[in-house]
Design a protein around this motif. Structure first.
Motif, PDB file in Angstrom:
ATOM      1  N   VAL A 120      16.149   4.570   1.182  1.00 41.71           N
ATOM      2  CA  VAL A 120      16.408   3.783   1.729  1.00 41.71           C
ATOM      3  C   VAL A 120      14.924   3.977   3.037  1.00 41.71           C
ATOM      4  CG1 VAL A 120      17.370   1.575   3.417  1.00 41.71           C
ATOM      5  CG2 VAL A 120      17.951   2.722   1.707  1.00 41.71           C
ATOM      6  N   GLY A 121      14.043   2.993   2.938  1.00 39.25           N
ATOM      7  CA  GLY A 121      13.045   3.199   3.612  1.00 39.25           C
ATOM      8  C   GLY A 121      12.788   2.088   4.358  1.00 39.25           C
ATOM      9  N   TRP A 122      12.132   2.318   5.466  1.00 42.97           N
ATOM     10  CA  TRP A 122      11.676   0.410   6.550  1.00 42.97           C
ATOM     11  C   TRP A 122       9.870   0.492   6.126  1.00 42.97           C
ATOM     12  CZ3 TRP A 122      14.546  -2.592   9.147  1.00 42.97           C
ATOM     13  CH2 TRP A 122      15.485  -2.222   9.716  1.00 42.97           C
ATOM     14  N   TRP A 123      10.226  -0.837   5.286  1.00 46.63           N
ATOM     15  CA  TRP A 123       8.958  -1.241   4.600  1.00 46.63           C
ATOM     16  C   TRP A 123       7.606  -2.229   5.078  1.00 46.63           C
ATOM     17  CZ3 TRP A 123       6.898  -5.646   2.881  1.00 46.63           C
ATOM     18  CH2 TRP A 123       6.321  -5.968   1.658  1.00 46.63           C
ATOM     19  N   CYS A 124       6.532  -1.214   4.761  1.00 47.30           N
ATOM     20  CA  CYS A 124       5.800  -2.639   5.691  1.00 47.30           C
ATOM     21  C   CYS A 124       4.878  -2.787   4.535  1.00 47.30           C
ATOM     22  CB  CYS A 124       4.994  -1.910   6.827  1.00 47.30           C
ATOM     23  SG  CYS A 124       2.940  -2.085   7.148  1.00 47.30           S
ATOM     24  N   ALA A 125       3.923  -4.606   4.883  1.00 46.60           N
ATOM     25  CA  ALA A 125       3.689  -4.532   3.920  1.00 46.60           C
ATOM     26  C   ALA A 125       1.876  -4.914   3.979  1.00 46.60           C
ATOM     27  CB  ALA A 125       3.354  -6.914   4.219  1.00 46.60           C
ATOM     28  N   GLY A 126       2.004  -3.559   4.693  1.00 43.99           N
ATOM     29  CA  GLY A 126       0.548  -2.909   4.773  1.00 43.99           C
ATOM     30  C   GLY A 126      -0.354  -4.319   5.029  1.00 43.99           C
ATOM     31  N   GLY A 127      -2.083  -3.992   5.564  1.00 46.72           N
ATOM     32  CA  GLY A 127      -3.240  -4.224   6.356  1.00 46.72           C
ATOM     33  C   GLY A 127      -3.950  -5.725   4.758  1.00 46.72           C
ATOM     34  N   ASN A 128      -4.869  -5.879   5.942  1.00 49.34           N
ATOM     35  CA  ASN A 128      -5.673  -7.652   4.943  1.00 49.34           C
ATOM     36  C   ASN A 128      -6.051  -6.961   3.638  1.00 49.34           C
ATOM     37  OD1 ASN A 128      -4.038  -9.730   5.680  1.00 49.34           O
ATOM     38  ND2 ASN A 128      -5.167  -9.442   7.763  1.00 49.34           N
ATOM     39  N   SER A 129      -6.525  -5.477   4.158  1.00 50.84           N
ATOM     40  CA  SER A 129      -8.109  -4.839   3.092  1.00 50.84           C
ATOM     41  C   SER A 129      -6.553  -4.473   2.318  1.00 50.84           C
ATOM     42  CB  SER A 129      -8.243  -3.483   3.898  1.00 50.84           C
ATOM     43  OG  SER A 129      -8.461  -2.211   3.224  1.00 50.84           O
ATOM     44  N   PRO A 130      -7.591  -3.899   0.985  1.00 49.87           N
ATOM     45  CA  PRO A 130      -7.044  -3.077  -0.683  1.00 49.87           C
ATOM     46  C   PRO A 130      -6.420  -1.736   0.370  1.00 49.87           C
ATOM     47  CG  PRO A 130      -9.039  -4.247  -0.493  1.00 49.87           C
ATOM     48  CD  PRO A 130      -9.047  -4.510   0.676  1.00 49.87           C
ATOM     49  N   ARG A 131      -7.522  -1.457   0.940  1.00 48.58           N
ATOM     50  CA  ARG A 131      -7.433  -0.171   1.512  1.00 48.58           C
ATOM     51  C   ARG A 131      -6.116   0.369   2.182  1.00 48.58           C
ATOM     52  NH1 ARG A 131     -12.857   1.310   4.185  1.00 48.58           N
ATOM     53  NH2 ARG A 131     -12.387  -0.973   4.656  1.00 48.58           N
ATOM     54  N   GLU A 132      -5.466  -0.842   2.334  1.00 50.18           N
ATOM     55  CA  GLU A 132      -4.010  -0.351   3.423  1.00 50.18           C
ATOM     56  C   GLU A 132      -2.482  -1.203   2.763  1.00 50.18           C
ATOM     57  OE1 GLU A 132      -5.114  -1.493   8.154  1.00 50.18           O
ATOM     58  OE2 GLU A 132      -6.824  -2.418   6.744  1.00 50.18           O
ATOM     59  N   PRO A 133      -2.357  -0.695   1.555  1.00 50.62           N
ATOM     60  CA  PRO A 133      -1.718  -1.363   0.624  1.00 50.62           C
ATOM     61  C   PRO A 133      -0.425  -1.535   1.588  1.00 50.62           C
ATOM     62  CG  PRO A 133      -1.868   0.867   0.045  1.00 50.62           C
ATOM     63  CD  PRO A 133      -3.208   0.742   0.914  1.00 50.62           C
ATOM     64  N   ALA A 134       0.628  -1.564   0.829  1.00 50.24           N
ATOM     65  CA  ALA A 134       1.832  -2.015   1.755  1.00 50.24           C
ATOM     66  C   ALA A 134       2.193  -0.352   0.877  1.00 50.24           C
ATOM     67  CB  ALA A 134       3.421  -2.412   0.825  1.00 50.24           C
ATOM     68  N   HIS A 135       3.466   0.009   2.492  1.00 45.01           N
ATOM     69  CA  HIS A 135       4.244   1.422   2.663  1.00 45.01           C
ATOM     70  C   HIS A 135       5.020   1.177   2.946  1.00 45.01           C
ATOM     71  CE1 HIS A 135       2.004   2.365   6.752  1.00 45.01           C
ATOM     72  NE2 HIS A 135       1.874   0.926   6.281  1.00 45.01           N
ATOM     73  N   VAL A 136       5.750   2.777   3.497  1.00 47.05           N
ATOM     74  CA  VAL A 136       7.153   2.807   3.545  1.00 47.05           C
ATOM     75  C   VAL A 136       7.030   4.022   4.877  1.00 47.05           C
ATOM     76  CG1 VAL A 136       9.549   3.553   3.354  1.00 47.05           C
ATOM     77  CG2 VAL A 136       7.878   2.244   1.732  1.00 47.05           C
ATOM     78  N   PRO A 137       6.552   3.351   6.284  1.00 46.26           N
ATOM     79  CA  PRO A 137       6.331   4.740   7.057  1.00 46.26           C
ATOM     80  C   PRO A 137       7.307   6.188   7.583  1.00 46.26           C
ATOM     81  CG  PRO A 137       5.123   2.140   7.787  1.00 46.26           C
ATOM     82  CD  PRO A 137       6.441   1.651   6.424  1.00 46.26           C
ATOM     83  N   ALA A 138       8.641   5.041   6.999  1.00 45.42           N
ATOM     84  CA  ALA A 138       9.381   5.977   7.723  1.00 45.42           C
ATOM     85  C   ALA A 138      10.836   5.401   6.889  1.00 45.42           C
ATOM     86  CB  ALA A 138      10.259   5.678   9.411  1.00 45.42           C
ATOM     87  N   ALA A 139      11.566   6.796   7.517  1.00 41.63           N
ATOM     88  CA  ALA A 139      13.324   6.628   6.247  1.00 41.63           C
ATOM     89  C   ALA A 139      13.724   5.648   7.421  1.00 41.63           C
ATOM     90  CB  ALA A 139      13.842   8.090   5.995  1.00 41.63           C
ATOM     91  N   ILE A 140      14.981   5.471   6.726  1.00 44.31           N
ATOM     92  CA  ILE A 140      15.460   4.268   8.344  1.00 44.31           C
ATOM     93  C   ILE A 140      16.391   5.842   9.095  1.00 44.31           C
ATOM     94  CG2 ILE A 140      17.911   3.024   8.593  1.00 44.31           C
ATOM     95  CD1 ILE A 140      16.081   1.375   6.660  1.00 44.31           C
ATOM     96  N   GLY A 141      16.800   6.515   8.887  1.00 46.99           N
ATOM     97  CA  GLY A 141      16.846   7.495   9.822  1.00 46.99           C
ATOM     98  C   GLY A 141      15.997   7.973  10.875  1.00 46.99           C
TER      99      GLY A 141
END
Ligand SMILES: [Zn+2]
Length: 161
Positions: A120-141
């Protein structure tokens, strides 16, 4: 008439009562991103559900919370309690503090718990540009590993207690 209209009486969950949720809550490190805040805690209230005696909520240190209770009986996966607790923690913190939480250090937007491959991670929708896709910057812990926005004028005073 009936006990059902008695004032609700929240009870602080004691260590060992809900070990999976307690472990999960320990991972949701509020102080990593909001150092002025006391740790979150689990509160139990009499349940409206006839199938169980009480419902458990993720509350701020002062006992306030928002959102739904934690649902017992999730699928038997170690990731599920973490996702459930992280979700409840996010709702409580973001609603009561009126701010997105936790925030992606890169994009500055609120993140959500996301489960993939048993993690389980913290999911970020990313930026407006296709070069900034959704990502998971950090695990929950691992909120303490997030890149922080630079705040040059603000000195950290961690050594003070
Ligand atoms: Zn991001």
């Amino acid at each position: 008439m009936s006990d059902i209209f008695d004032p609700l009486d929240p009870r602080r969950v004691q260590p060992g009562e809900y070990p999976l949720w307690e472990e999960a809550l320990a991972l949701v490190d509020l102080a990593a991103t909001l150092p002025d805040r006391e740790p979150l805690r689990l509160l139990a209230l009499p349940s409206w559900d006839e199938g169980r005696s009480e419902d458990v909520y993720v509350a701020m240190a002062n006992g306030e919370w928002q959102g739904n209770c934690l649902e017992p009986g999730w699928p038997d996966s170690p990731a599920h309690p973490v996702a459930a607790v992280a979700d409840a923690a996010q709702e409580t913190v973001s609603e009561l503090l009126w701010q997105a939480w936790p925030v992606c250090g890169e994009h500055g937007i609120g993140m959500h718990p996301h489960e993939a491959d048993g993690q389980v991670g913290w999911w970020c929708a990313g930026g407006n540009s296709p070069r900034e896709p959704a990502h998971v910057p950090a695990a929950i812990g691992a909120l303490d590993t997030l890149a922080r926005p630079h705040r040059p004028n603000r000195k950290r005073r961690r050594h003070e207690r």
